[in-house]
Scaffold this active site. Structure first.
Site, PDB file in Angstrom:
ATOM      1  N   GLY A  60       0.080  18.095  10.929  1.00  0.00           N
ATOM      2  CA  GLY A  60       0.050  16.814  10.231  1.00  0.00           C
ATOM      3  C   GLY A  60       0.061  15.659  11.216  1.00  0.00           C
ATOM      4  N   GLY A  61       1.220  15.065  11.408  1.00  0.00           N
ATOM      5  CA  GLY A  61       1.342  13.848  12.211  1.00  0.00           C
ATOM      6  C   GLY A  61       0.679  13.935  13.579  1.00  0.00           C
TER       7      GLY A  61
ATOM      8  N   GLU B 155       2.744  18.833  -0.767  1.00  0.00           N
ATOM      9  CA  GLU B 155       2.737  17.464  -1.296  1.00  0.00           C
ATOM     10  C   GLU B 155       1.966  17.403  -2.618  1.00  0.00           C
ATOM     11  OE1 GLU B 155       1.388  15.669   2.359  1.00  0.00           O
ATOM     12  OE2 GLU B 155       3.294  16.264   3.269  1.00  0.00           O
TER      13      GLU B 155
ATOM     14  N   GLU C  72       4.133  26.630   5.307  1.00  0.00           N
ATOM     15  CA  GLU C  72       4.681  25.322   5.654  1.00  0.00           C
ATOM     16  C   GLU C  72       6.013  25.131   4.942  1.00  0.00           C
ATOM     17  OE1 GLU C  72       1.368  22.461   7.050  1.00  0.00           O
ATOM     18  OE2 GLU C  72       1.590  22.226   4.907  1.00  0.00           O
TER      19      GLU C  72
ATOM     20  N   GLY D  79       6.996  16.794   8.436  1.00  0.00           N
ATOM     21  CA  GLY D  79       7.196  15.377   8.715  1.00  0.00           C
ATOM     22  C   GLY D  79       8.630  15.009   9.028  1.00  0.00           C
TER      23      GLY D  79
ATOM     24  N   ASN E   1      -4.386  18.077   9.520  1.00  0.00           N
ATOM     25  CA  ASN E   1      -4.360  17.533   8.159  1.00  0.00           C
ATOM     26  C   ASN E   1      -4.020  16.054   8.290  1.00  0.00           C
ATOM     27  OD1 ASN E   1      -3.845  16.759   5.549  1.00  0.00           O
ATOM     28  ND2 ASN E   1      -2.083  18.100   5.230  1.00  0.00           N
ATOM     29  N   TRP E   2      -5.035  15.235   8.120  1.00  0.00           N
ATOM     30  CA  TRP E   2      -4.821  13.792   8.311  1.00  0.00           C
ATOM     31  C   TRP E   2      -3.999  13.168   7.188  1.00  0.00           C
ATOM     32  CZ3 TRP E   2     -10.268  11.497  10.007  1.00  0.00           C
ATOM     33  CH2 TRP E   2     -10.589  11.990  11.288  1.00  0.00           C
ATOM     34  N   LYS E   3      -3.848  13.865   6.082  1.00  0.00           N
ATOM     35  CA  LYS E   3      -3.154  13.316   4.906  1.00  0.00           C
ATOM     36  C   LYS E   3      -3.778  11.965   4.534  1.00  0.00           C
ATOM     37  CE  LYS E   3       0.842  16.119   6.007  1.00  0.00           C
ATOM     38  NZ  LYS E   3       2.265  16.341   5.885  1.00  0.00           N
TER      39      LYS E   3
ATOM     40  N   HIS F 202      -1.172  22.375  -1.065  1.00  0.00           N
ATOM     41  CA  HIS F 202      -0.244  21.772  -0.099  1.00  0.00           C
ATOM     42  C   HIS F 202       1.032  21.372  -0.844  1.00  0.00           C
ATOM     43  CE1 HIS F 202       1.537  19.036   2.797  1.00  0.00           C
ATOM     44  NE2 HIS F 202       0.783  19.635   3.712  1.00  0.00           N
TER      45      HIS F 202
ATOM     46  N   SER G  56       5.908  20.027  11.528  1.00  0.00           N
ATOM     47  CA  SER G  56       6.368  19.450  12.794  1.00  0.00           C
ATOM     48  C   SER G  56       5.927  20.250  14.016  1.00  0.00           C
ATOM     49  CB  SER G  56       7.890  19.259  12.782  1.00  0.00           C
ATOM     50  OG  SER G  56       8.261  18.371  11.736  1.00  0.00           O
TER      51      SER G  56
HETATM   52  P1  13P Z   1       3.699  17.484  10.026  1.00  0.00           P
HETATM   53  O1  13P Z   1       3.006  18.199  11.170  1.00  0.00           O
HETATM   54  O2  13P Z   1       3.547  16.004  10.079  1.00  0.00           O
HETATM   55  O3  13P Z   1       5.127  17.949   9.879  1.00  0.00           O
HETATM   56  O4  13P Z   1       2.933  17.931   8.681  1.00  0.00           O
HETATM   57  C1  13P Z   1       2.733  19.280   8.433  1.00  0.00           C
HETATM   58  C2  13P Z   1       1.818  19.404   7.277  1.00  0.00           C
HETATM   59  O5  13P Z   1       2.185  19.169   6.152  1.00  0.00           O
HETATM   60  C3  13P Z   1       0.423  19.808   7.544  1.00  0.00           C
HETATM   61  O6  13P Z   1      -0.244  20.135   6.370  1.00  0.00           O
END
Ligand code: 13P
Length: 259
Positions: free
Chosen positions: A243-244, A108, A178, A184, A19-21, A106, A222
């Site tokens: 994510g990251g 967010e 999640e 994050g 997930n590149w966000k 998600h 994470s």
């Molecule tokens: P991180 O891997 O950066 O913690 O993000 C997880 C996430 O929200 C993937 O959708």
């Protein structure tokens, strides 16, 4: 957990989705995708792999990833199909760019855009109707975990989606657990904490219908190269939503390789 479904599920390939966000540029994406495709890891096909990118980059993914082992998709979708909904992007539009997956709900989106369980359920239906796989995200905040509400929260979130689907539709979704406090933050749920929630979610899926028990349940929060193998070894963890670490080719490849 029903051990037969767990075993069948265990035998199936893991699914690892980046997930590149809100990250990327045409140049940076081209470099990242080239590095991913240059590695033998994705082609080995031990895991099914995909990236969920900002809407403007779906065309670039279609161009660069078409015919490759790496699938792509979006991070959100409108609950509407067309009409006077300025700024919205519909599921059929996302599908036109060869997308396979769409993230829905998600944390967010829920936190910053006020997405409700009902809206997430409606979006899920739109993705299915457009022939793509919705990745339905659920997860509790730290305050909810501390108050002992984890199971109730994730079961409510998933329950709203399942209630809006029939059994064949429900069998086509992917679920991502999640925990909000692990996103994050560098704080990963322990594999035991994650497995405990996944087992509850598996039971909830199985209660919808036998074929729904095999729905993949990804863990996100994470996930890094050094904890991925441990998490993926758990019986009800069918892959990861990354994510990251999905923005760094080596890290994403290492996580895919651990699957
Ligand atoms: P991180 O891997 O950066 O913690 O993000 C997880 C996430 O929200 C993937 O959708």
């Amino acid at each position: 957990m029903d051990s037969a479904s767990a075993k069948a599920n265990k035998a199936a390939a893991k699914l690892v989705v980046g997930n590149w966000k809100l990250h990327g540029s045409l140049a940076a994406n081209a470099e990242l995708l080239a590095r991913l495709l240059a590695s033998p890891v994705l082609a080995q096909g031990r895991a099914v792999t995909a990236v969920c990118v900002p809407f403007p980059y779906l065309a670039q993914c279609q161009q660069l990833l078409g015919g490759s082992p790496l699938a792509w998709g979006a991070q959100d979708v409108s609950a509407e199909i067309n009409g006077a909904f300025t700024g919205e992007v519909s599921a059929p539009m996302i599908g036109e760019f060869g997308s396979s997956y769409v993230l829905v709900g998600h944390s967010e989106r829920r936190a910053y855009h006020g997405e409700t369980d009902a809206l997430v359920a409606a979006k899920t239906g739109r993705v299915l109707a457009a022939g793509m796989t919705p990745i339905v995200c659920v997860g509790e905040t730290l305050a909810q975990r501390d108050a002992g509400q984890t199971d109730a929260v994730v079961e409510r979130q998933l329950g709203a989606v399942l209630a809006a689907l029939d059994v064949p539709q429900a069998a086509r979704i992917v679920v991502a657990y999640e925990p909000v406090w692990a996103i994050g933050t560098g704080k990963t749920a322990t594999r035991e904490q994650a497995q405990a929630v996944h087992e509850r979610l598996r039971a909830q899926l199985a209660a919808k219908g036998g074929e729904v028990a095999a729905v993949k349940i990804l863990y996100g929060g994470s996930v890094k190269p050094d904890n991925a193998a441990d998490l993926f070894a758990m019986p009800d963890i069918d892959g990861g939503l990354i994510g990251g670490a999905s923005l760094k080719a080596e890290d994403f490849l290492a996580i895919c390789g651990a699957a």
